[in-house]
Design a protein around this motif. Structure first.
Motif, PDB file in Angstrom:
ATOM      1  N   ARG A   3      25.098 -30.553 -17.320  1.00 18.92           N
ATOM      2  CA  ARG A   3      25.751 -30.620 -18.631  1.00 18.92           C
ATOM      3  C   ARG A   3      27.275 -30.560 -18.435  1.00 18.92           C
ATOM      4  O   ARG A   3      27.801 -29.571 -17.923  1.00 18.92           O
ATOM      5  CB  ARG A   3      25.277 -29.430 -19.457  1.00 18.92           C
ATOM      6  N   PRO A   5      30.988 -29.698 -19.054  1.00 15.35           N
ATOM      7  CA  PRO A   5      31.627 -28.647 -19.859  1.00 15.35           C
ATOM      8  C   PRO A   5      32.339 -29.193 -21.091  1.00 15.35           C
ATOM      9  O   PRO A   5      32.430 -28.516 -22.103  1.00 15.35           O
ATOM     10  CB  PRO A   5      32.631 -28.018 -18.892  1.00 15.35           C
ATOM     11  N   ASP A   8      31.211 -28.993 -24.931  1.00 17.87           N
ATOM     12  CA  ASP A   8      31.484 -27.872 -25.830  1.00 17.87           C
ATOM     13  C   ASP A   8      32.685 -28.147 -26.725  1.00 17.87           C
ATOM     14  O   ASP A   8      32.902 -27.437 -27.705  1.00 17.87           O
ATOM     15  CB  ASP A   8      31.720 -26.589 -25.032  1.00 17.87           C
ATOM     16  N   ARG A   9      33.444 -29.194 -26.417  1.00 18.33           N
ATOM     17  CA  ARG A   9      34.667 -29.487 -27.176  1.00 18.33           C
ATOM     18  C   ARG A   9      34.622 -30.818 -27.930  1.00 18.33           C
ATOM     19  O   ARG A   9      35.598 -31.181 -28.569  1.00 18.33           O
ATOM     20  CB  ARG A   9      35.870 -29.466 -26.232  1.00 18.33           C
ATOM     21  N   TRP A  12      30.353 -33.258 -32.605  1.00 12.93           N
ATOM     22  CA  TRP A  12      28.932 -33.581 -32.713  1.00 12.93           C
ATOM     23  C   TRP A  12      28.660 -34.099 -34.110  1.00 12.93           C
ATOM     24  O   TRP A  12      29.180 -33.578 -35.094  1.00 12.93           O
ATOM     25  CB  TRP A  12      28.083 -32.335 -32.439  1.00 12.93           C
ATOM     26  N   ARG A  33      21.348 -33.519 -28.740  1.00 10.07           N
ATOM     27  CA  ARG A  33      20.858 -32.144 -28.654  1.00 10.07           C
ATOM     28  C   ARG A  33      20.160 -31.762 -29.954  1.00 10.07           C
ATOM     29  O   ARG A  33      20.351 -32.391 -30.993  1.00 10.07           O
ATOM     30  CB  ARG A  33      21.986 -31.167 -28.355  1.00 10.07           C
ATOM     31  N   ASP A  37      19.585 -25.693 -31.839  1.00  7.86           N
ATOM     32  CA  ASP A  37      19.801 -25.018 -30.556  1.00  7.86           C
ATOM     33  C   ASP A  37      20.985 -25.655 -29.831  1.00  7.86           C
ATOM     34  O   ASP A  37      20.814 -26.331 -28.807  1.00  7.86           O
ATOM     35  CB  ASP A  37      18.530 -25.100 -29.703  1.00  7.86           C
ATOM     36  N   ALA A  38      22.175 -25.406 -30.331  1.00 14.64           N
ATOM     37  CA  ALA A  38      23.375 -26.049 -29.796  1.00 14.64           C
ATOM     38  C   ALA A  38      23.650 -25.697 -28.341  1.00 14.64           C
ATOM     39  O   ALA A  38      24.303 -26.452 -27.631  1.00 14.64           O
ATOM     40  CB  ALA A  38      24.586 -25.692 -30.649  1.00 14.64           C
ATOM     41  N   SER A  39      23.144 -24.579 -27.862  1.00 10.60           N
ATOM     42  CA  SER A  39      23.385 -24.205 -26.468  1.00 10.60           C
ATOM     43  C   SER A  39      22.224 -24.613 -25.562  1.00 10.60           C
ATOM     44  O   SER A  39      22.246 -24.330 -24.362  1.00 10.60           O
ATOM     45  CB  SER A  39      23.619 -22.702 -26.361  1.00 10.60           C
ATOM     46  N   GLY A  40      21.231 -25.282 -26.118  1.00 13.52           N
ATOM     47  CA  GLY A  40      20.062 -25.691 -25.346  1.00 13.52           C
ATOM     48  C   GLY A  40      20.284 -26.993 -24.592  1.00 13.52           C
ATOM     49  O   GLY A  40      21.416 -27.413 -24.341  1.00 13.52           O
ATOM     50  N   VAL A  42      20.633 -30.784 -23.395  1.00 14.72           N
ATOM     51  CA  VAL A  42      21.363 -31.945 -23.900  1.00 14.72           C
ATOM     52  C   VAL A  42      20.910 -33.150 -23.081  1.00 14.72           C
ATOM     53  O   VAL A  42      20.917 -33.116 -21.856  1.00 14.72           O
ATOM     54  CB  VAL A  42      22.891 -31.749 -23.757  1.00 14.72           C
TER      55      VAL A  42
END
Length: 71
Positions: A3, A5, A8-9, A12, A33, A37-40, A42
């Motif tokens: 994924r 980094p 995260d910026r 979406w 995604r 579950d945004a941190s799950g 991708v």
């Protein structure tokens, strides 16, 4: 695939009811995604793969009523 980094910026994009997937474009790929579950996980797709998927959706190839057993 790792994924990136930078995901995260990025901005979406999501459907209006929020019970779906979110999509972002980064590094020449379309990233998808789960909106819940945004941190799950991708998933990356090429533009051609994403275009083929959207064409299939528009053509009804994924309509659940048609795909269900006994339908």
């Amino acid at each position: 695939m790792t994924r990136p980094p930078a995901l995260d910026r990025v901005e979406w994009h999501r459907c209006t009811n929020g019970d779906c997937v979110e999509v972002a474009v980064l590094d020449g790929k379309v990233w998808v995604r789960d909106s819940q579950d945004a941190s799950g996980a991708v998933l990356p797709f090429t533009f051609d793969e994403w275009s083929a998927f959207l064409t299939g959706v528009r053509d009804g190839r994924f309509d659940l009523e048609r795909l269900a057993p006994g339908a």
